[in-house]
Scaffold this active site. Structure first.
Site, PDB file in Angstrom:
ATOM      1  N   TYR A  43       0.838  -1.209   0.000  1.00 41.57           N
ATOM      2  CA  TYR A  43       0.000   0.000   0.000  1.00 41.57           C
ATOM      3  C   TYR A  43       0.869   1.253   0.000  1.00 41.57           C
ATOM      4  O   TYR A  43       0.567   2.244  -0.675  1.00 41.57           O
ATOM      5  CB  TYR A  43      -0.901  -0.015   1.238  1.00 41.57           C
ATOM      6  CG  TYR A  43      -1.983   1.036   1.204  1.00 41.57           C
ATOM      7  CD1 TYR A  43      -3.242   0.741   0.684  1.00 41.57           C
ATOM      8  CD2 TYR A  43      -1.747   2.328   1.680  1.00 41.57           C
ATOM      9  CE1 TYR A  43      -4.238   1.695   0.633  1.00 41.57           C
ATOM     10  CE2 TYR A  43      -2.746   3.292   1.629  1.00 41.57           C
ATOM     11  CZ  TYR A  43      -3.989   2.972   1.111  1.00 41.57           C
ATOM     12  OH  TYR A  43      -4.970   3.913   1.060  1.00 41.57           O
TER      13      TYR A  43
ATOM     14  N   PHE B 179      -8.727  18.249 -25.150  1.00 34.53           N
ATOM     15  CA  PHE B 179      -9.357  16.959 -25.407  1.00 34.53           C
ATOM     16  C   PHE B 179     -10.709  16.953 -24.683  1.00 34.53           C
ATOM     17  O   PHE B 179     -10.921  17.759 -23.782  1.00 34.53           O
ATOM     18  CB  PHE B 179      -8.444  15.824 -24.921  1.00 34.53           C
ATOM     19  CG  PHE B 179      -9.051  14.473 -25.155  1.00 34.53           C
ATOM     20  CD1 PHE B 179      -9.248  14.007 -26.451  1.00 34.53           C
ATOM     21  CD2 PHE B 179      -9.453  13.675 -24.104  1.00 34.53           C
ATOM     22  CE1 PHE B 179      -9.844  12.781 -26.673  1.00 34.53           C
ATOM     23  CE2 PHE B 179     -10.044  12.437 -24.326  1.00 34.53           C
ATOM     24  CZ  PHE B 179     -10.240  11.990 -25.611  1.00 34.53           C
TER      25      PHE B 179
ATOM     26  N   ASP C 132      -0.399  18.831 -21.422  1.00 36.08           N
ATOM     27  CA  ASP C 132      -1.214  17.618 -21.496  1.00 36.08           C
ATOM     28  C   ASP C 132      -0.412  16.682 -22.395  1.00 36.08           C
ATOM     29  O   ASP C 132      -0.407  16.799 -23.619  1.00 36.08           O
ATOM     30  CB  ASP C 132      -2.597  17.943 -22.067  1.00 36.08           C
ATOM     31  CG  ASP C 132      -3.457  16.688 -22.215  1.00 36.08           C
ATOM     32  OD1 ASP C 132      -2.929  15.568 -22.035  1.00 36.08           O
ATOM     33  OD2 ASP C 132      -4.650  16.830 -22.525  1.00 36.08           O
TER      34      ASP C 132
ATOM     35  N   LYS D 256      -1.234   5.953 -23.694  1.00 44.23           N
ATOM     36  CA  LYS D 256      -0.847   6.207 -25.088  1.00 44.23           C
ATOM     37  C   LYS D 256       0.655   5.917 -25.218  1.00 44.23           C
ATOM     38  O   LYS D 256       1.068   4.779 -25.334  1.00 44.23           O
ATOM     39  CB  LYS D 256      -1.163   7.650 -25.475  1.00 44.23           C
ATOM     40  CG  LYS D 256      -2.633   7.925 -25.726  1.00 44.23           C
ATOM     41  CD  LYS D 256      -3.419   8.217 -24.509  1.00 44.23           C
ATOM     42  CE  LYS D 256      -4.810   8.734 -24.797  1.00 44.23           C
ATOM     43  NZ  LYS D 256      -5.614   8.799 -23.587  1.00 44.23           N
TER      44      LYS D 256
ATOM     45  N   HIS E 221     -21.431  11.965 -26.417  1.00 47.04           N
ATOM     46  CA  HIS E 221     -21.146  11.081 -27.553  1.00 47.04           C
ATOM     47  C   HIS E 221     -20.903   9.630 -27.155  1.00 47.04           C
ATOM     48  O   HIS E 221     -21.090   8.725 -27.953  1.00 47.04           O
ATOM     49  CB  HIS E 221     -19.962  11.611 -28.358  1.00 47.04           C
ATOM     50  CG  HIS E 221     -18.722  11.841 -27.568  1.00 47.04           C
ATOM     51  ND1 HIS E 221     -18.623  12.828 -26.608  1.00 47.04           N
ATOM     52  CD2 HIS E 221     -17.534  11.215 -27.564  1.00 47.04           C
ATOM     53  CE1 HIS E 221     -17.432  12.792 -26.073  1.00 47.04           C
ATOM     54  NE2 HIS E 221     -16.735  11.817 -26.631  1.00 47.04           N
TER      55      HIS E 221
END
Ligand code: F0G
Length: 463
Positions: free
Chosen positions: A73, A125, A216, A259, A453
């Site tokens: 932990y 984004f 970002d 990514k 969306h």
């Protein structure tokens, strides 16, 4: 450009079967999903280009790392390994794992934004925009005008429009701009890169007006590859050095590691000045939302895999092959006269649905039309990055007209072969041939209030 494919710098050890369906089956499946690609089952998709996020294939070293995961932990060795890799590559004093990119936004943005404050970005984004709004702020996109002309091939179309940025700061008042966000690469503009010069210029503006700059950084490695290839003075620099310089211009960063980190789940944020009072506040938010700060929502094994993935993601041979896949698709589309945000992006090819269906207006969602046609044609799943994704203005409730109507072919890392990409291109050629016969788009029959969306129901408008 010729359609030359850069061969894979790896061989395949483990395979995952996929299945082609019939057109009739696909028509039934998409109708049952209410014409929303997010409602499809993965088993009913042949080539899944919905996203490059969390869909990459891990390497043998990453899988080996999984077995080394320390699940303590507090103070796990996997945490120390991850933060030491991240500090080595990004050069920030404090680095915090979180479970994915939007968690970094949730933890950090309220420290900079509240009602009456603005975030200005080269482009937000969708989840980034949502977190700006949840924190009470308003998001303004400020990309260079070249990004808005898909067929004009220009380098660094992801850049911030610096003169407009300064004008906006003047109009809004610097004290009302809580954050300037540089998204690298610029996903919503088509995975387009940001130049180092632009990073430098935006950073100078931030310093002049005393506004913090957030990177970002979901696709920092792909961005660095473009800088090396296309920006004067960087050809002989290593990707790692270029990444390090890029990060040096920010004060904080948020990152989806799903990514360029090549993991299936993970994220982080960083604060350059590790002694900043911000760190304590961010840690407190992290403990509330994500978990104790030595795991922040990630399991030990996932932190191990990410520590390895961070280095694999900046390997030049890998990046050359990866961007080569995009270039290959782009060259084949050029031959077929199909337009896309040109040049290709780092993580995908963004098809220009406005050009494919010039007669379908934004409020009938041309990019959604193209995404649905691709699924019906060959079982390929991609998504709308256009008016359908933009949704409604939070203040007026009116449908926003997006500057772009892109259908995004996002390419997962190390997953699909040249032949899969050929299936995609051939399906697009078939759709282009009958595009004029598709006269109308879709209407929304139900939508949730935020990020609609992902869940909305759509119905084809009868011709
Ligand atoms: N920022 C950018 C530029 C992104 O592309 C994404 C995610 C995020 C933040 C949020 O990260 O998903 O880990 O929470 N983009 C994915 C996509 C989902 O398909 O482009 P996350």
């Amino acid at each position: 450009m010729s359609a030359k494919y850069v061969a894979e710098p790896f061989r395949i050890k483990s395979v995952e079967p996929i299945r082609m369906t019939t057109r009739r089956e696909r028509e039934e499946k998409i109708l049952a999903a209410r014409n929303n690609v997010f409602g499809l089952k993965s088993e009913d998709v042949y080539v899944d280009l919905l996203t490059d996020s969390g869909t990459g294939a891990m390497s043998i070293d990453q899988w080996a790392g999984i077995m080394h995961g320390d699940e303590a932990y507090a103070g796990a060795s996997s945490y120390l390994k991850l933060t030491s890799a991240a500090k080595d590559i990004f050069g920030y004093g404090y680095v915090q794992p979180v479970h994915q990119g939007r968690a970094a936004e949730q933890v950090l943005f309220p420290l900079f934004l509240c009602a009456g404050k603005y975030a200005i970005s080269n482009m937000h984004f969708d989840t980034t925009r949502a977190h700006v709004e949840i924190a009470g702020g308003r998001a303004i996109d400020c990309v260079v005008p070249a990004a808005k002309e898909p067929s004009t091939r220009a380098p660094f179309k992801g850049n911030m429009d610096v003169p407009r940025l300064e004008k906006l700061i003047g109009e809004l008042g610097a004290e009302n701009v809580g954050l300037i966000i540089m998204t690298v690469t610029n996903n919503s503009a088509g995975g387009q890169p940001v130049s180092m010069q632009n990073m430098r210029d935006v950073s100078a503006v931030c310093k002049r007006y005393n506004i913090p700059m957030c990177i970002d950084a979901a696709r920092y490695a792909e961005n660095a590859f473009f800088v090396k290839r296309d920006e004067a003075g960087y050809a002989d620099k290593s990707i790692k050095d270029i990444v390090s310089e890029t990060f040096s211009y920010g004060d904080v960063f948020t990152m989806s590691s799903k990514k360029d980190g090549i993991v299936n789940m993970g994220g982080m944020f960083g604060v350059k000045d590790g002694d900043s009072p911000l760190v304590l506040k961010a840690k407190a938010n992290c403990i509330c939302f994500e978990g104790f700060y030595t795991y922040g929502g990630m399991s030990g094994r996932d932190m191990e895999a990410l520590a390895v993935g961070l280095y694999e993601g900046i390997e030049e041979d890998f990046l050359r092959y990866r961007i080569g896949q995009m270039e290959y698709i782009g060259a084949r589309l050029d031959e077929a006269g199909i337009t896309y945000q040109s040049p290709v992006g780092g993580h995908g090819v963004f098809l220009d649905a406005k050009a494919m269906f010039p007669h379908i207006p934004y409020y009938e969602f041309p990019a959604q039309v193209l995404a649905l046609e691709l699924y019906k044609e060959a079982g390929i799943r991609c998504c709308d990055i256009g008016s359908y994704m933009m949704g409604n203005n939070p203040d007026t409730g009116e449908q926003i007209e997006s500057e772009f109507e892109f259908a995004r072919l996002a390419i997962p890392r190390r997953v699909y072969t040249q032949a899969h990409l050929d299936v995609v291109v051939e399906a697009l050629i078939a759709i282009k041939e009958r595009a004029h016969t598709i006269k109308r788009g879709y209407r929304i029959t139900w939508e949730p209030p935020v990020l609609r969306h992902f869940q909305a129901h759509l119905e084809k408008i009868e011709e």
